[in-house]
Structures are given as C-alpha cells and as structure tokens.
Scaffold this motif. Structure first.
Motif, short mmCIF file in Angstrom:
data_model
loop_
_atom_site.label_atom_id
_atom_site.label_comp_id
_atom_site.label_asym_id
_atom_site.label_seq_id
_atom_site.Cartn_x
_atom_site.Cartn_y
_atom_site.Cartn_z
N ASP A 157 1.07 -1.50 -0.36
CA ASP A 157 -0.07 0.20 -0.14
C ASP A 157 0.91 1.05 -0.05
O ASP A 157 0.88 2.41 1.20
CB ASP A 157 -1.21 0.23 0.92
CG ASP A 157 -2.12 1.34 1.23
OD1 ASP A 157 -1.93 1.65 0.06
OD2 ASP A 157 -2.62 1.11 2.01
N GLU A 189 -1.90 10.38 0.52
CA GLU A 189 -3.48 9.66 -0.17
C GLU A 189 -4.21 9.17 1.11
O GLU A 189 -5.19 8.86 1.23
CB GLU A 189 -2.93 8.60 -1.04
CG GLU A 189 -4.22 7.88 -1.20
CD GLU A 189 -4.59 6.85 -0.70
OE1 GLU A 189 -5.60 6.25 -0.78
OE2 GLU A 189 -4.09 6.31 0.13
N ASP A 190 -3.26 8.72 2.55
CA ASP A 190 -3.77 7.73 3.07
C ASP A 190 -3.94 8.15 4.56
O ASP A 190 -4.28 7.41 5.69
CB ASP A 190 -2.97 6.32 2.85
CG ASP A 190 -2.80 5.09 2.83
OD1 ASP A 190 -4.49 5.16 2.95
OD2 ASP A 190 -2.50 3.47 3.11
N TRP A 308 -3.70 -5.48 4.53
CA TRP A 308 -3.97 -3.52 4.43
C TRP A 308 -3.86 -3.13 5.72
O TRP A 308 -4.89 -3.77 6.65
CB TRP A 308 -5.85 -4.09 3.24
CG TRP A 308 -5.98 -2.31 3.38
CD1 TRP A 308 -5.43 -1.55 2.27
CD2 TRP A 308 -7.21 -1.69 3.96
NE1 TRP A 308 -5.88 -0.15 2.47
CE2 TRP A 308 -7.22 -0.95 3.22
CE3 TRP A 308 -7.92 -1.93 4.90
CZ2 TRP A 308 -8.15 -0.09 3.04
CZ3 TRP A 308 -8.92 -2.05 4.90
CH2 TRP A 308 -9.47 -0.53 4.71
N HIS A 309 -3.72 -2.35 5.91
CA HIS A 309 -3.19 -1.14 6.76
C HIS A 309 -3.27 -2.08 8.44
O HIS A 309 -3.85 -1.90 9.38
CB HIS A 309 -5.19 -0.73 7.26
CG HIS A 309 -5.15 0.42 6.04
ND1 HIS A 309 -6.57 1.29 5.92
CD2 HIS A 309 -4.30 0.58 4.64
CE1 HIS A 309 -6.24 1.80 5.00
NE2 HIS A 309 -4.20 1.92 3.93
ZN ZN Z 1 -3.96 2.84 2.09
#
Ligand code: ZN
Ligand code: AHN
Length: 340
Positions: A157, A189-190, A308-309
């Motif tokens: 990511d 973005e995150d 993810w994350h």
């Molecule tokens: Zn992300």
C-alpha cells in the motif's frame, strides 16, 4: 551397410544431436536476454509494435528501496528522504521532473506540506496518458490487531505502485513510447478516516485533490488515466472497481483484456469489485477517464488484501509475479497507443 556408410550415418546422427543441442542452448539464452516482444498485427494496415519486457527484479528492488526508508508518513524525515530519492531516480529517466508543493489539512486537524512528484515523457505530445500511484504511507496500522497506532511499512500500500511505475519509467528511457506519458506520485493519500460516515468523505487522497484544483500544467488533460494501488501482493487479484467501470469502461476493458491476452488471467478477473474512493475518483472529476488497478482479496472481510493497513504489509507479502503481471500489462497498453 559397409563400414564407411555406417560411419557416415553415425556421424550424421551425432551432428544432428549437436545441432539440436546448440539450437536449444541458443534459444534459451536468447530468451533470457530478450529485451522486448514484437507484436505482429493480424491486419497489414496496423503497425508492428515492440513492447519492452518489464523487469520484475528491478521493480522489486524499487519496492525495497522505499521500505528501507521506513514508513513514509507525511511530516517525517523518512517521507522527506524518500521524496528526494524518488525525484533522483526519475531524473535518471527523463529531464522533465517537477515537484508540486502544497499545504493541506487532514480530517483530524493536522496541517501538512505535501509533495506531488511529476515526471513527463514526450512532454510536447498532445496525445497523453496519465499513470499514477500514491507514494505516502498510512500513519497507523488500524486495521490490524497489534500496535495499531504505529505506522505500517506500506510495501504493497504505497511502495508497490510507485515501484512498478519507476520500472516503467526506466523502460521509457530505453525505448520511447509513441504517445506522451505523465507519471504522478501523489502524496497524502492514506491519512484518511476509516469506517465511512460524513467525516471520512474526501478525507483520503488529499494530494490528488490538491492537484486537481492546482494543475501543474494549466488546462492539463490526458486521454485517460491508470491508477496503480496495491499491485504487489502475493495472491492479490484485480477486480472491476465500480468507479472505473462507471467512468472509464473501455479503458478497464482494454487493460483487463490485455492482461488476459498476455497470460495473466489469474490476476485480472472479470468480476465486480466494490466501489473504492481512491485517487482515480478525483481524476475522473476533471474529465480524465481513469481506472484503478487495485489489489483485492475475495476472502478478506474488507475486500482488500488481508495485509491492508496492518503491519503485515511489509516485504514478505510482495510477489514479483504480481508486479510483473501489472507492469507488463500497463507497458503493453502504453506501447499499443499510436500517434503524437
Ligand atoms: Zn491505504
Ligand atoms: C478508502 O478506504 C475510503 N479508500 C481506500 C483508498 C486506499 C487506502 N488505498 C490504499 N489505501
């Protein structure tokens, strides 16, 4: 059969064997050295195109180089150092590199300086394709079960999309495509709010939102855009994301069919994925039809890959086969475009 003819026939079979051994050795070493694939069109009116071969080892090294800085969380030294690194690498491949700097505020009230990193290939061309990815990483591992408040490494990511685009940039420098291409690494973005609700609306993709309101070239336009997000995960699959299908159906179709034709049907699935608010949503709003090639996992609760994350998003989940499938497919799409 007399002695001479027996000797001759023996000699002939030995020579035949040697011939085939040499031939097979040649063809395998030729394959190893192969730098491009030539596509001969079915119809004579279409031009022959030569597509460079995407090097997944180089792409993998680009993922690792970013991760070696540590998490690239906006405002940190690792983030700054990684920006310098990305600019240095891009400058090897094109003289047209710029950094767009801006200020944004996050949903939780943090003011940040952002850097969108932009490289142009054939900048004079009016016929352009936009390739993009985010280069920052999330400040938390909030979807994991441990050390949730600490930043994750963002190998998939963050680093994977950038890495594939760096390898694509390297290929552009070796053999120029016929069209103009812009590569943008978007920042911030995150740092978004998880879990939906009014507050999470537009809380992600702050770098892209900034760029769409402050285009680096006034009136900038591209024929279409392709976003690469989480394109390096082991066992990741790519599904038809909702916004991509709504706003850029023929680009989605072209990319997926190209992937399948190149032999990557186990990655590019003609199945509906969910609706994902990602950088491409904002690029679509300025009338550049854009798709999202985003890793998904049908088995996970979120639909995103299981890492993810979480802190599992590190080099261990990165698979060269996934990087190759995406990189070769995107290269093929770009080199298939004709005209200036
Ligand atoms: Zn992300
Ligand atoms: C949301 O979670 C709203 N969008 C996902 C965008 C994203 C985050 N891509 C990578 N990390």
């Amino acid at each position: 059969m007399n002695f001479t003819s027996r000797l001759a026939s023996r000699l002939l079979s030995i020579l035949t064997l040697v011939f085939f051994l040499v031939l097979s050795a040649c063809s395998s070493s030729e394959k190893d050295k192969q730098q491009s694939e030539t596509i001969i069109p079915a119809s004579e009116s279409l031009p022959v195109i030569t597509v460079p071969v995407f090097n997944e080892d180089t792409a993998y090294a680009f993922v690792k180089a970013q991760c070696d800085f540590g998490p690239r969380v906006p405002g940190t030294t690792a983030h700054k150092n990684c920006a310098d690194y990305l600019v240095d690498i891009l400058k090897r491949y094109t003289p047209s590199v710029m950094v767009q700097e801006g200020k944004v505020s996050t949903y939780d009230g943090v003011n940040l300086d952002l850097k969108n990193i932009i490289a142009a290939f054939n900048p004079e061309s009016k016929n352009r394709i936009l390739l993009f990815a985010h280069w920052d990483t999330r400040p938390w591992a909030d979807h994991g079960s441990e050390r949730k408040s600490e930043p994750n490494l963002g190998a998939d990511d963050g680093a994977s999309g950038v890495a594939v685009l760096l390898e694509i940039a390297r290929q552009f420098s070796l053999q120029s495509p016929s069209v103009g291409v812009d590569i943008i690494f978007f920042d911030v973005e995150d740092w978004g709010k998880s879990g939906g609700g009014a507050e999470s609306e537009d809380s992600y993709c702050l770098g892209t939102q900034y760029w769409t309101k402050n285009l680096h070239v006034p009136g900038y336009l591209a024929n279409y855009g392709i976003l690469l997000d989480m394109v390096g995960g082991r066992n990741s699959k790519f599904r038809l994301e909702g916004n991509s299908k709504q706003f850029a159906p023929h680009i989605l179709d072209k990319v997926w069919k190209t992937g399948v034709n190149l032999g990557y049907s186990s990655y590019f699935l003609f199945q509906d994925g969910g609706w994902i608010t990602d950088d491409h949503v904002y690029v679509n709003r300025i009338n550049i039809p854009s798709i999202d090639i985003i890793g998904s996992d049908a088995g996970s609760v979120t639909g995103f890959p299981a890492h993810w994350h979480t802190h599992e998003d590190n080099m261990d989940v990165i698979d060269k086969g996934t990087l190759k499938a995406v990189g070769q497919t995107v290269l093929h799409v770009v080199y298939s475009e004709q005209g200036i």
